[in-house]
Design a protein around this motif. Sequence first.
Motif, PDB file in Angstrom:
ATOM      1  N   LEU A  23      34.979  38.093  38.908  1.00 38.75           N
ATOM      2  CA  LEU A  23      37.008  39.068  39.484  1.00 38.75           C
ATOM      3  C   LEU A  23      37.656  37.988  38.153  1.00 38.75           C
ATOM      4  O   LEU A  23      37.013  36.975  38.660  1.00 38.75           O
ATOM      5  CB  LEU A  23      37.519  38.654  40.665  1.00 38.75           C
ATOM      6  N   GLN A  24      38.853  38.573  37.492  1.00 37.28           N
ATOM      7  CA  GLN A  24      38.544  38.391  35.888  1.00 37.28           C
ATOM      8  C   GLN A  24      40.401  37.257  35.937  1.00 37.28           C
ATOM      9  O   GLN A  24      40.172  37.097  35.187  1.00 37.28           O
ATOM     10  CB  GLN A  24      38.462  38.325  34.953  1.00 37.28           C
ATOM     11  N   GLU A  25      40.903  37.948  36.904  1.00 37.55           N
ATOM     12  CA  GLU A  25      41.958  38.136  37.232  1.00 37.55           C
ATOM     13  C   GLU A  25      42.549  37.186  37.852  1.00 37.55           C
ATOM     14  O   GLU A  25      42.772  37.263  39.247  1.00 37.55           O
ATOM     15  CB  GLU A  25      42.954  39.742  36.893  1.00 37.55           C
ATOM     16  N   GLN A  26      43.721  36.236  38.006  1.00 35.87           N
ATOM     17  CA  GLN A  26      43.741  35.628  39.345  1.00 35.87           C
ATOM     18  C   GLN A  26      45.376  35.272  39.509  1.00 35.87           C
ATOM     19  O   GLN A  26      45.972  35.218  38.274  1.00 35.87           O
ATOM     20  CB  GLN A  26      42.991  33.931  38.916  1.00 35.87           C
TER      21      GLN A  26
ATOM     22  N   ASN B   4      43.141  45.542  40.678  1.00 33.06           N
ATOM     23  CA  ASN B   4      43.461  45.218  39.548  1.00 33.06           C
ATOM     24  C   ASN B   4      42.013  45.673  38.908  1.00 33.06           C
ATOM     25  O   ASN B   4      41.223  46.127  39.742  1.00 33.06           O
ATOM     26  CB  ASN B   4      43.435  44.034  38.445  1.00 33.06           C
ATOM     27  N   SER B   5      41.572  45.842  37.159  1.00 35.09           N
ATOM     28  CA  SER B   5      40.378  46.833  37.040  1.00 35.09           C
ATOM     29  C   SER B   5      39.080  45.938  37.012  1.00 35.09           C
ATOM     30  O   SER B   5      37.533  46.545  37.484  1.00 35.09           O
ATOM     31  CB  SER B   5      40.726  46.803  35.322  1.00 35.09           C
TER      32      SER B   5
ATOM     33  N   THR C 208      40.912  34.740  42.963  1.00 31.65           N
ATOM     34  CA  THR C 208      41.433  35.943  42.085  1.00 31.65           C
ATOM     35  C   THR C 208      41.451  37.073  43.291  1.00 31.65           C
ATOM     36  O   THR C 208      40.991  38.754  42.340  1.00 31.65           O
ATOM     37  CB  THR C 208      39.751  36.198  40.521  1.00 31.65           C
ATOM     38  N   GLY C 209      41.944  36.793  44.367  1.00 34.34           N
ATOM     39  CA  GLY C 209      41.382  38.127  45.115  1.00 34.34           C
ATOM     40  C   GLY C 209      39.802  38.744  46.011  1.00 34.34           C
ATOM     41  O   GLY C 209      40.175  39.756  46.269  1.00 34.34           O
TER      42      GLY C 209
END
Length: 634
Positions: free
Chosen positions: A426-429, A179-180, A204-205
């Motif tokens: 990292l913002q997307e979980q 992701n971005s 969040t990977g």
Amino acid sequence: MDYFKKQLELLGTEREEDRQSYLKLTQSSSAAQRRANGLCWYPVAIRGTEPAKGDYLVVELERTTHTDIAHQLRFGASAVLFSNHDPQQDRIEGVVSYQGGNRLKLSLRTEELPDWARDGKLGVDVLFDENSYEEMQQALKLAAKPDAEKEYKLVPVLTGNRAPTFDTTLAPIATRGLNSSQQEAVQKIVAANDLAIVHGPPGTGKTTTLVQAIKALWQQDHKQILVVAPSNTAVDLLSEKLADEGLNVLRVGNPARVSEKLMSLTLDHKMTAHSHMKEIRNLKKQANAYRDMAHKYKRNFGKAEREQRKALFDEAHKILKEVGNTEQYIIDDLLARAQVITATLVGANHYTVRHLKYHTVVIDEAGQALEPACWIPALKAQKLVLAGDHCQLPPTIKSQEAARNGFSTTLLEKCVQYYPEAVSLLQEQYRMHETIMGYPSATFYENKLQANVAVAQHSLAGQEPPLAFVDTAGCGYDEKQEGTSTTNPEEAAFLLRHLALLAGNLAPHYTPETFPSVAIIAPYKEQIRVLKEQLEHVPALQPYLARISVNTVDSFQGQERDIVYISMTRSNTDGIIGFLSDIRRMNVAMTRARKKLVIVGDSATLCQHPFYAGFMQYTEAQNAYQSAWEYADL
Ligand SMILES: Nc1ncnc2c1ncn2[C@@H]1O[C@H](COP(=O)(O)OP(=O)(O)OP(=O)(O)O)[C@@H](O)[C@H]1O
């Protein structure tokens, strides 16, 4: 430099405290007690011996009973073989050179096993881990040298005295499936000249991102990369994922988990498979034969026999020296071919790799690492990547004095503060329902977290709401002090009744095998004991026991479950919440949940702390606040 003097002092304080608590645990205790504490294998049987270079003897041991007890006899640990006849006299110290299942190899500084090893029951004790402290101390001393900056480029950067720089001309790096914010992190890692930081909140990977970044780093300059983490478990996970991406990974040290894939990455395994190994095996056989012959001449024989005995031993020595040289050749060859070397922080100084330097070193789980331990790999690098989350639990510190004076502040936390520009968040979980994520995100991550669409609304069957705070205020469930720990048996009983009710609601939708995974978490060890005991006596939960784990917050770090229950335990009229005031612990506890989080606690006690007061407001706004009174007939 004063900076390192202070670190050395703090490390010294911690070492002393750690040693004292080890002594307290071992000194006046029996082998059986030490065994129960995971510090001893007893009894053990000798399964074989093998001479090794440098006058060492490797003894293979097996524990034959009490095989299910968790223990600390890990690779690299100092340990002592003893006989129960006279454990003070009949003992010989060594180092664990291999551990897997119920077998271990102990490398002893002796040519032959002492006579006492043949009679009486044998045991192995873990000794206090002086080695790790020595390595940490050594690293700090090197960094403290007046002209250290010349040799160790990162010293001024990591002590906050020189801002890191980045290559701004770097073309965008192509990555697949990221992701971005993950992509930005990879870009920053590759562009960094000396330091990049990956801040990875729960789910969040972070691992996914690091693996891709390491691949990109290798592709950029084909320079060998050292990847380290504080725990063997974290090193194992990364090693496997890096190997899955087709990188040549060499795992130095002993994996914590036994898996074939992982074993095939270890130095031991790669050595066995090496083409020169046959030669070594033959030489070892020869050396053994000479030794056997030598043993036929007893020490009390005449002069001629003694000379003969010596000659045979000398021959064995000569051969073993050759074995040593060939082994070194194999090791050098394998090391040269590895694209990535993985080890624990202290393992980075394993004798096979301690001489190596790297362009880039990556430290994962840096939020869990003691600063002095980070300096071991950091001094080997031109460029460092720190990855972790300083908003989750810091490393455990034994000495309260050291902790008070800053020893629990990690290098990661310091660097995030010095250089926010070096940090990629990292913002997307990919774990939590967005309602579960909301409060931790607001409190710890400036509201920057987003839930990936696949998880944002995911929930349990039967329309179960994702979040509940069940308030026990006024129920009279008072906490009890148990030594240094706390329990709350009535709160535990209530929590289990609540879970039993949920299980009843879910039952029509799942079989015992597909039932959602459940964690019951409490901050206190004694409360865990109470919960485990009571759980055995809740009939409605018996079919699901295999799906339910009960443990402390600390032991769940890095894990996830569909359903999480937290027993807050504290309930008193003085608003004392003890170490619940370390809100990072609560961050970890709350963010283990995927689809449902239920927190049971006494708002009157908890709300003295702004974090919990805020949480209460959040649950009210989410329509997730309940009073335990509503369950009066439970
Ligand atoms: N870009 C992505 N696209 C889809 N799924 C992803 C992506 N990044 C991570 N994930 C998924 O998110 C989950 C967590 O990833 P990973 O194990 O890398 O996270 P982590 O941050 O290291 O975990 P932890 O929170 O335990 O530290 C995994 O199931 C992974 O497959």
